[in-house]
Design a protein around this motif. Structure first.
Motif, PDB file in Angstrom:
ATOM      1  N   THR A  81       7.249   2.751  -0.943  1.00 59.21           N
ATOM      2  CA  THR A  81       6.443   1.539  -1.093  1.00 59.21           C
ATOM      3  C   THR A  81       6.132   0.931   0.272  1.00 59.21           C
ATOM      4  OG1 THR A  81       7.489   1.090  -3.239  1.00 59.21           O
ATOM      5  CG2 THR A  81       6.347  -0.739  -2.176  1.00 59.21           C
ATOM      6  N   THR A  83       5.967  -1.765   1.996  1.00 57.73           N
ATOM      7  CA  THR A  83       6.374  -3.156   2.152  1.00 57.73           C
ATOM      8  C   THR A  83       7.457  -3.245   3.203  1.00 57.73           C
ATOM      9  OG1 THR A  83       7.290  -5.108   1.035  1.00 57.73           O
ATOM     10  CG2 THR A  83       8.084  -2.962   0.297  1.00 57.73           C
ATOM     11  N   GLY A 106      -2.181  -1.918   6.742  1.00 58.66           N
ATOM     12  CA  GLY A 106      -2.703  -1.616   5.422  1.00 58.66           C
ATOM     13  C   GLY A 106      -1.610  -1.008   4.555  1.00 58.66           C
ATOM     14  N   ARG A 107      -2.027  -0.302   3.530  1.00 56.15           N
ATOM     15  CA  ARG A 107      -1.031   0.270   2.638  1.00 56.15           C
ATOM     16  C   ARG A 107      -1.589   1.488   1.904  1.00 56.15           C
ATOM     17  NH1 ARG A 107      -1.053  -1.158  -2.675  1.00 56.15           N
ATOM     18  NH2 ARG A 107       1.210  -1.344  -2.708  1.00 56.15           N
ATOM     19  N   ASP A 109      -0.655   3.039  -2.006  1.00 59.14           N
ATOM     20  CA  ASP A 109       0.178   2.671  -3.147  1.00 59.14           C
ATOM     21  C   ASP A 109       1.269   3.718  -3.382  1.00 59.14           C
ATOM     22  OD1 ASP A 109      -1.236   4.715  -4.381  1.00 59.14           O
ATOM     23  OD2 ASP A 109      -2.449   3.386  -5.620  1.00 59.14           O
ATOM     24  N   LEU A 162     -13.660  -4.656  -9.425  1.00 59.06           N
ATOM     25  CA  LEU A 162     -13.094  -5.888  -8.871  1.00 59.06           C
ATOM     26  C   LEU A 162     -14.167  -6.932  -8.535  1.00 59.06           C
ATOM     27  CD1 LEU A 162     -10.433  -4.249  -6.500  1.00 59.06           C
ATOM     28  CD2 LEU A 162     -10.021  -5.337  -8.728  1.00 59.06           C
ATOM     29  N   THR A 166     -18.757  -1.103  -4.708  1.00 53.65           N
ATOM     30  CA  THR A 166     -18.224  -0.461  -3.507  1.00 53.65           C
ATOM     31  C   THR A 166     -19.358  -0.029  -2.582  1.00 53.65           C
ATOM     32  OG1 THR A 166     -18.145   1.701  -4.609  1.00 53.65           O
ATOM     33  CG2 THR A 166     -16.156   0.342  -4.688  1.00 53.65           C
ATOM     34  N   LEU A 187     -10.388  -1.813  -0.667  1.00 50.75           N
ATOM     35  CA  LEU A 187     -10.129  -2.587  -1.879  1.00 50.75           C
ATOM     36  C   LEU A 187      -8.870  -2.068  -2.567  1.00 50.75           C
ATOM     37  CD1 LEU A 187     -13.757  -2.762  -3.334  1.00 50.75           C
ATOM     38  CD2 LEU A 187     -12.583  -4.474  -1.938  1.00 50.75           C
ATOM     39  N   ASN A 188      -8.221  -2.937  -3.318  1.00 51.13           N
ATOM     40  CA  ASN A 188      -6.967  -2.577  -3.983  1.00 51.13           C
ATOM     41  C   ASN A 188      -7.162  -1.394  -4.931  1.00 51.13           C
ATOM     42  OD1 ASN A 188      -5.034  -3.412  -6.644  1.00 51.13           O
ATOM     43  ND2 ASN A 188      -4.056  -3.394  -4.645  1.00 51.13           N
ATOM     44  N   ARG A 189      -6.406  -0.328  -4.695  1.00 54.24           N
ATOM     45  CA  ARG A 189      -6.460   0.889  -5.529  1.00 54.24           C
ATOM     46  C   ARG A 189      -7.915   1.343  -5.728  1.00 54.24           C
ATOM     47  NH1 ARG A 189      -1.664   1.916  -8.298  1.00 54.24           N
ATOM     48  NH2 ARG A 189      -2.770   2.893 -10.024  1.00 54.24           N
ATOM     49  N   GLN A 190      -8.683   1.296  -4.647  1.00 57.01           N
ATOM     50  CA  GLN A 190     -10.128   1.498  -4.736  1.00 57.01           C
ATOM     51  C   GLN A 190     -10.528   2.834  -5.344  1.00 57.01           C
ATOM     52  OE1 GLN A 190     -12.347   0.524  -1.222  1.00 57.01           O
ATOM     53  NE2 GLN A 190     -14.161   1.640  -1.843  1.00 57.01           N
ATOM     54  N   ARG A 193      -9.590   3.149  -9.029  1.00 54.12           N
ATOM     55  CA  ARG A 193     -10.443   2.309  -9.872  1.00 54.12           C
ATOM     56  C   ARG A 193     -11.859   2.885  -9.993  1.00 54.12           C
ATOM     57  NH1 ARG A 193      -8.092  -2.854 -10.761  1.00 54.12           N
ATOM     58  NH2 ARG A 193      -6.394  -3.352  -9.299  1.00 54.12           N
TER      59      ARG A 193
END
Length: 246
Positions: A81, A83, A106-107, A109, A162, A166, A187-190, A193
């Motif tokens: 993760t 974090t 950034g991240r 998931d 979202l 895009t 974008l989150n979980r782009q 999604r």
């Protein structure tokens, strides 16, 4: 003393890699920060020769050439993760085990894998993250059903997720169920999604490149320091980037 030599206290603390500016403000409000052994106010500025302490321990200013900063690339395995919260099981900080405090740019998931940059240089993070700076990221994606021409065209042209559409991107097929995609957004979980909107499910997602930085032969769970050449290119690439949203 020239005002150019002064730096706001919260920025001074964040530039050391200790925490974010927001977290620094909280430390100041909690009277955990001193300048020359005196309690400062929010907005106080730090000059050359001033001694800043957090919880009684001195924090060093960033070197002008940033030679004391850490910049690494890590091949994040599935299950880790992104974090810095140490109480989270499988957090990226414990997974890497670096002796200095570093944080991810950034991240990715938890079910995803691949390249992520980590650094102790708070100044560079927002420059890389801002979508308007158009710093591209490349991914290899595997989905649960054969890829169609319609799917590729829709993915490349823009997909509504979202509350927005895009940005156009480059999508290239590389197998019956696999494609490469280059994004300039985050974008989150782009990608997941986008695929879901078109009726596909992502079964594997791997980031292989951020700007000029590539995974190459770096194995999952391993990391390496950026070379001086890579770091020079990175600093040049973000030199004129905005650190804040426009």
């Amino acid at each position: 003393m020239s005002t150019d030599a002064l730096k706001r206290l919260n920025k001074y603390i964040s530039d050391t890699g200790l925490c974010s500016r927001r977290e620094a403000d909280k430390l100041i409000e909690q009277n955990r920060v001193t300048i020359n052994d005196k309690l400062p106010e929010l907005g106080t500025k730090v000059g050359p020769g001033d001694v800043v302490k957090v919880d009684g321990k001195a924090v060093r200013a960033v070197a002008k050439d940033k030679s004391d900063r850490v910049y690494i690339v890590y091949n994040k395995p599935i299950g880790i993760t992104c974090t810095t919260e140490r109480h989270v099981r499988g957090n990226i900080v414990d997974a890497i085990g670096h002796k200095q405090r570093i944080f991810p740019v950034g991240r990715l998931d938890k079910p995803s894998e691949g390249l992520i940059i980590l650094t102790s240089d708070g100044d560079i993070v927002n420059k890389i993250l801002r979508a308007e700076n158009a710093h591209d990221k490349e991914y290899e994606v595997t989905v649960n059903q054969p890829i169609s021409e319609r799917f590729l065209k829709k993915m490349a042209g823009g997909v509504p997720i979202l509350g927005t559409v895009t940005k156009p991107c480059v999508v290239t097929p590389c197998g019956k169920f696999k494609f490469r995609i280059i994004l300039t957004q985050g974008l989150n979980r782009q990608i997941r999604r986008m695929c879901e909107f078109l009726g596909y499910e992502v079964t594997k997602l791997k980031r292989t490149r951020i700007m000029h930085l590539e995974l190459d032969n770096l194995k999952p769970g391993k990391w390496r320091n950026l070379t001086s050449k890579e770091l020079d290119r990175l600093n040049n690439a973000v030199r004129h980037s905005s650190k804040t949203a426009k």
